[in-house]
Design an enzyme around this catalytic site. Structure first.
Site, PDB file in Angstrom:
ATOM      1  CG  HIS A 110    -115.291  27.135  78.463  1.00 12.34           C
ATOM      2  ND1 HIS A 110    -116.228  26.971  77.687  1.00 12.34           N
ATOM      3  CD2 HIS A 110    -114.396  27.955  77.372  1.00 12.34           C
ATOM      4  CE1 HIS A 110    -116.201  27.459  76.276  1.00 12.34           C
ATOM      5  NE2 HIS A 110    -115.081  27.832  76.322  1.00 12.34           N
ATOM      6  CG  ASP A 150    -116.367  33.360  74.575  1.00 12.32           C
ATOM      7  OD1 ASP A 150    -115.271  33.925  75.127  1.00 12.32           O
ATOM      8  OD2 ASP A 150    -115.998  32.418  73.736  1.00 12.32           O
ATOM      9  CG  HIS A 205    -115.390  28.743  72.077  1.00 10.66           C
ATOM     10  ND1 HIS A 205    -114.490  29.930  72.010  1.00 10.66           N
ATOM     11  CD2 HIS A 205    -114.821  27.792  71.123  1.00 10.66           C
ATOM     12  CE1 HIS A 205    -113.439  29.848  71.141  1.00 10.66           C
ATOM     13  NE2 HIS A 205    -113.672  28.641  70.534  1.00 10.66           N
ATOM     14  CG  ASP A 260    -113.842  34.233  71.663  1.00  6.66           C
ATOM     15  OD1 ASP A 260    -114.901  34.671  71.752  1.00  6.66           O
ATOM     16  OD2 ASP A 260    -113.717  33.150  72.337  1.00  6.66           O
TER      17      ASP A 260
END
Length: 611
Positions: free
Chosen positions: A329, A365, A367, A456
């Site tokens: 991120h 991931d 996200h 995740d």
């Protein structure tokens, strides 16, 4: 950046004993990391991230599209996943409040009857307020009342041995009751690694100093990005005799400022460095730092850079970066989403410095790696492919739509596969690999491959609410290991259920060591929503990768009507309501004919394969 001042820490219970004073840092270049108004707006209403700026809560039901019933999972979404640090649920009458509108705090209160709205007409106040004792699950961080021994959310025992034995420890028994006879025993579990086999070995990058990066001030419950993530994986690898044992360790070093400047701006570098002089600080409401965080971030980046260089040069076969804080991120300027420096981007830069002409980054991931995409969206030497929950931009960070393809002449070098819901499992991921990821990767023909391996999306993760198994991750790793002559680096990103993350990471490292995954890849049938997502991506990306057109045509002829029948019906309903039928016979009949033709043409363009 937000600075936490006047924090008095009690050494016995590690709780804050004084009121926190929060203030914005001003002066210098640190202030550039404060999200501007547009960023704040973007974070609002996104599923994921902590309470405060841009936080929302969600109790999500993850459907399985009829394959194995419905799996109901509840989560409060957060940063590189989901966290509920300062829950402030709106006052909603419980008699009309639906379960899927409840926050985690609401769910716990209802489950444990801690906040009942029963008739209290005969209630008399007591002199002393009674507090219900609670404990936090070591596996998933969720809160439980004192009188239960196992977590009500994940089932982990409150004295589980997961931090000492990894996922091999029983989830239902305390650590002292683990049956030692059931733990794996390998010949290479002890003793030094033989240097003669380095060129064919798997390297692991790890340093205990990264465990010092932790949130000083615990909010409503422990932060999901916590040191125990690395402890659980390391314990699993040690118990399995993999590391130390079968894998080669590499020495850690802090990455240099010059190497960071290949990826990040001065604002990012200085904003992270200044935290060395602070007890506690926050880049965003969910992205914390303490006095050790800058060192941990530089160690993580240095390990990733050195692993990339060692793998590309042939000194080791492949590698796994067991690092934190995560990185995908972190963009050019900003630290966000639990991430300070972008480890995958730094590894790609190191591979290019070692001689790689084309680098592939696959990010699985849950996200979207908005930071990695931002760094390379104008580059044709780095191909970025991400598979993530998106849900029309409502899932954190809101970026990663299928039509985000790159810019400034690098269109097609960003490939986003956005899932429209939670509960996505092995079949959808492997189907996307077969139809999109591998065809594009083979045409790109990279010299070096990096996996941004967030776990995740794993089954049981309280933040991602998806259903990928360790075997699924192992299968995706095996497919990617066939690229770049096997020069593959796996970098840990997210993943917040200790049992899920440790079992998945172990499965991936076993593939790096040469073991094959146990999963049937024949006749992979995706869910309906997964198929629709893949076909949407194919329709966009085949404009840049011609090899995808054949896949799209085959899927459209086989499943096209099945995928788009609901959308076509909705389009027909819109046409009927969009043009009043009585116009056909009145003075507006010519307008009716024109609008009807336009709607039919638009529908054809949306749903036919030839447009």
């Amino acid at each position: 950046m937000i600075l936490v001042e006047n924090c008095a820490i009690n050494s016995e219970d590690n709780e804050v004993s004084e009121t926190l004073k929060m203030g914005n840092l001003t002066g210098g270049k640190t202030e550039t990391n404060i999200p501007n108004q547009s960023e704040v707006v973007i974070r609002q209403d996104l599923n994921g991230r902590l309470n405060g700026v841009g936080s929302t809560s969600c109790d999500y039901t993850c459907p399985n599209d009829g394959h194995s019933g419905e799996v109901s999972q509840h989560c409060t979404r957060d940063s590189d996943g989901i966290s509920h640090l300062n829950p402030e649920p709106a006052a909603i009458t419980k008699s009309v409040k639906r379960e899927n509108d409840m926050t985690l705090e609401d769910m716990y209160n209802a489950r444990y009857n801690l906040d009942e709205d029963d008739d209290d007409s005969d209630w008399e106040p007591s002199e002393k307020q009674v507090e219900v004792p609670r404990w936090f699950c070591v596996n998933c961080t969720m809160v439980n009342v004192e009188d239960v021994s196992n977590c009500e959310v994940c089932g982990e025992h409150r004295e589980s041995g997961i931090l000492t034995r990894g996922f091999f420890a029983s989830p239902y028994l305390p650590v002292e009751d683990v049956n030692q006879d059931e733990l794996p025993v390998t010949e290479n579990s002890k003793g030094p690694y033989k240097q003669s086999s380095l060129s064919s070995s798997t390297a692991v990058g790890f340093d205990e100093r990264m465990l010092l990066h932790t949130e000083v001030v615990m909010k409503s419950h422990p932060h999901p990005e916590r040191p125990d993530r690395l402890r659980a994986i390391a314990a699993s690898l040690a118990t399995a005799g993999i590391f130390p044992g079968k894998c080669h360790p590499i020495a850690a070093r802090e990455i240099t400022r010059e190497e960071l400047q290949m990826v990040h701006s001065t604002e990012n570098i200085e904003a992270v460095d200044i935290t060395r002089r602070m007890l506690a600080s926050y880049f965003t409401p969910d992205t914390y730092a303490n006095e050790h965080s800058a060192c941990a971030a530089r160690l993580a980046a240095g390990l990733c850079a050195d692993l990339a260089s060692a793998i590309y040069s042939g000194r080791v076969k492949n590698g796994f970066a067991l690092v934190r804080p995560p990185g995908h991120h972190a963009g050019v300027k900003q630290a966000m989403g639990f991430c300070l420096h972008n480890n995958a981007a730094i590894a790609a830069s190191a591979a290019e410095a070692a001689g790689a002409k084309k680098v592939l980054i696959v990010d699985w991931d849950v996200h979207h790696g908005n930071g990695t995409q931002e760094i390379f969206e104008r580059s044709k030497s780095v191909l970025y492919i991400s598979l993530h929950r998106h849900e029309g931009g409502r899932f954190y960070p809101g970026t990663g739509a299928a039509d985000e393809v790159g810019s400034m002449g690098a269109e097609g070098y960003c490939v986003n596969i956005p899932w429209s819901r939670g509960g996505v499992g092995d079949k959808d991921y492997i189907f996307a690999f077969e139809q999109v990821v591998l065809p594009i990767a083979l045409e790109f023909n990279p010299d070096f491959t990096i996996i941004s391996a967030g776990f995740d999306a794993a089954r049981g993760d309280p933040l991602g609410c998806c259903d990928v198994t360790p075997a699924g991750y192992a299968s995706m790793t095996q497919m990617l290991s066939a690229l770049s002559g096997g020069k593959l680096l796996v970098i840990l990103e997210g993943g917040y259920n200790l049992r899920s993350i440790s079992s998945s990471a172990t499965a991936v490292i076993k593939v790096l060591l040469g073991e094959g995954p146990v999963i049937d890849l024949d006749n992979t049938v995706p869910s309906k929503s997964g198929l629709r997502s893949v076909m949407d991506v194919l329709k966009i990306q085949m404009n840049y990768w011609p090899t995808l057109e054949t896949n799209f045509m085959k899927l459209h002829s086989k499943w096209g009507h099945y995928v788009f029948q609901d959308t076509i019906k909705q389009g027909k309903r819109r046409r009927r309501t969009g043009v009043p039928v009585w116009w056909r016979w009145g003075r507006k009949r010519w307008l009716y004919q024109i609008l009807s033709k336009q709607l039919r043409a638009k529908s054809c363009c949306n749903y036919s394969c030839g447009c």
